[in-house]
Design a protein around this motif. Sequence first.
Motif, PDB file in Angstrom:
ATOM      1  N   ASP A 218       1.096  -1.110   0.089  1.00 32.73           N
ATOM      2  CA  ASP A 218      -0.013   0.095  -0.057  1.00 32.73           C
ATOM      3  C   ASP A 218       0.816   1.121  -0.133  1.00 32.73           C
ATOM      4  OD1 ASP A 218      -1.762   1.955   0.529  1.00 32.73           O
ATOM      5  OD2 ASP A 218      -2.736   1.204   2.126  1.00 32.73           O
ATOM      6  N   ALA A 219       0.921   2.086  -1.078  1.00 31.16           N
ATOM      7  CA  ALA A 219       1.734   3.122  -1.218  1.00 31.16           C
ATOM      8  C   ALA A 219       1.529   4.267  -0.197  1.00 31.16           C
ATOM      9  CB  ALA A 219       1.497   3.677  -2.438  1.00 31.16           C
ATOM     10  N   ASP A 220       0.468   4.017   0.430  1.00 32.71           N
ATOM     11  CA  ASP A 220       0.243   5.257   1.644  1.00 32.71           C
ATOM     12  C   ASP A 220       0.664   4.935   2.722  1.00 32.71           C
ATOM     13  OD1 ASP A 220      -1.215   6.771  -0.315  1.00 32.71           O
ATOM     14  OD2 ASP A 220      -3.273   5.609   0.080  1.00 32.71           O
ATOM     15  N   LYS A 221       1.199   3.697   3.311  1.00 33.42           N
ATOM     16  CA  LYS A 221       1.890   3.112   4.341  1.00 33.42           C
ATOM     17  C   LYS A 221       3.264   3.409   4.320  1.00 33.42           C
ATOM     18  CE  LYS A 221      -1.503  -0.403   5.340  1.00 33.42           C
ATOM     19  NZ  LYS A 221      -2.020  -1.802   5.544  1.00 33.42           N
ATOM     20  N   ILE A 222       3.614   5.022   4.913  1.00 33.81           N
ATOM     21  CA  ILE A 222       4.811   4.980   4.972  1.00 33.81           C
ATOM     22  C   ILE A 222       5.709   4.791   6.279  1.00 33.81           C
ATOM     23  CG2 ILE A 222       4.501   6.988   3.478  1.00 33.81           C
ATOM     24  CD1 ILE A 222       4.212   8.845   5.902  1.00 33.81           C
ATOM     25  N   GLY A 223       6.783   5.134   6.150  1.00 35.14           N
ATOM     26  CA  GLY A 223       7.491   4.674   7.399  1.00 35.14           C
ATOM     27  C   GLY A 223       7.928   3.153   7.536  1.00 35.14           C
ATOM     28  N   ARG A 224       7.692   2.705   8.772  1.00 35.47           N
ATOM     29  CA  ARG A 224       7.974   1.193   8.903  1.00 35.47           C
ATOM     30  C   ARG A 224       6.586   0.678   9.389  1.00 35.47           C
ATOM     31  NH1 ARG A 224      12.496  -2.088  12.144  1.00 35.47           N
ATOM     32  NH2 ARG A 224      11.727  -4.427  11.666  1.00 35.47           N
TER      33      ARG A 224
END
Length: 389
Positions: free
Chosen positions: A329-335
């Motif tokens: 999912d491109a929107d799930k940034i970070g870790r």
Amino acid sequence: MDLNERALRNVIIGLGGRLNGVPRESGFDITVASEVMAILCLADDLMDLKARLGRMILAYTYDNKPVTASDIGAAGSMAVLLKDAIKPNLVQTLEGSPVFIHGGPFANIAHGCNSIQATKLGLKLADYLVTEAGFGADLGAEKFLNIKCRLGNLRPDAVVVVATVRALKMHGGKAKADLASEDLDALAAGIPNLEKHIENIKKFGLPVVVAINKFPSDTEAELKLVEAKCAELGAEFALSDVWASGGNGGKALAEKVVKACEKDNNFKFIYDENLSPKDKMAAIAREIYGADGVDFTAQAEKDLKLIHDLGKDNLLVCMAKTQYSLSDDADKIGRPENFRITVREVRLSAGAGFLVAVTGAIMTMPGLPKKPAALNIDIDENGKITGLF
């Protein structure tokens, strides 16, 4: 033809009667082009290239028997088209260092590495060879280590993970428009993304050097924070300032890499090639992405059954996944944590020698910019062209 045209992604062809083919829905897709590029990059020589091209599956009969390029007599002509392209291309940097630019499979939908031939040739010509794997360590590096190194019988000595302060601040939630301003809180919040990439490389048993690609907007406090975090994680740290200072800007990094190469390592693969395709995908999702598991759609299950029936379970796995997130999912940034990977279809790249697991909403036809490049291209009365680059 310009394949970067949205309308060509889904088209109706074969109209006009029997002489013009069977009417059907089709569309331009980069999957076949990616497999040809992958074959070019994984072939040992011209005859291996020809054999791999011949194994490409172009269609299936009504009873699901594969139709290959060899079956329709196209392997030889395809090899002729690529007889010069298979030769590594020697160029040089602005400072005269030799470089091979050879091959370009995308790391989000293909294996993301240059050719095995260029790599092996470079190893014969220099004491140290640096090669790039596309996108993040969850994509290009994973595929370089699990696919290219296995098929090419290569054993790397060390890995350089390239990061930027700007990217880490973005993974910490800072808006792209504001990345030039100092924000230690956002930077600290984004560093777990870098931490995961470092962990991934260590799982392959290799030493890691973190190279921060320095931007003019980076502050001393931000750089010190990243350096301190790398020390905590047990990774060497060096600034790369080659954009501003040329080769001298990369000297400290080069020295760290040389020292890393001199260390003993315990290089290993993440998965055994004898595992089932599902188990290979699960190993990558769990170990590299940090996912809890993998879900397969009905189409993916159907694809895997066909692959099994064709006796291709032993092939390696190439995950097609967004480059913007460790998840699909491109929107799930970070870790991200507490997520699962969804495989919606599995494509058989028999010539390249791997299965392409298409995850999430990744497109296998290149995306297009909001503003077409053509709007910036012009010519004046003297014939001078502007806007091409």
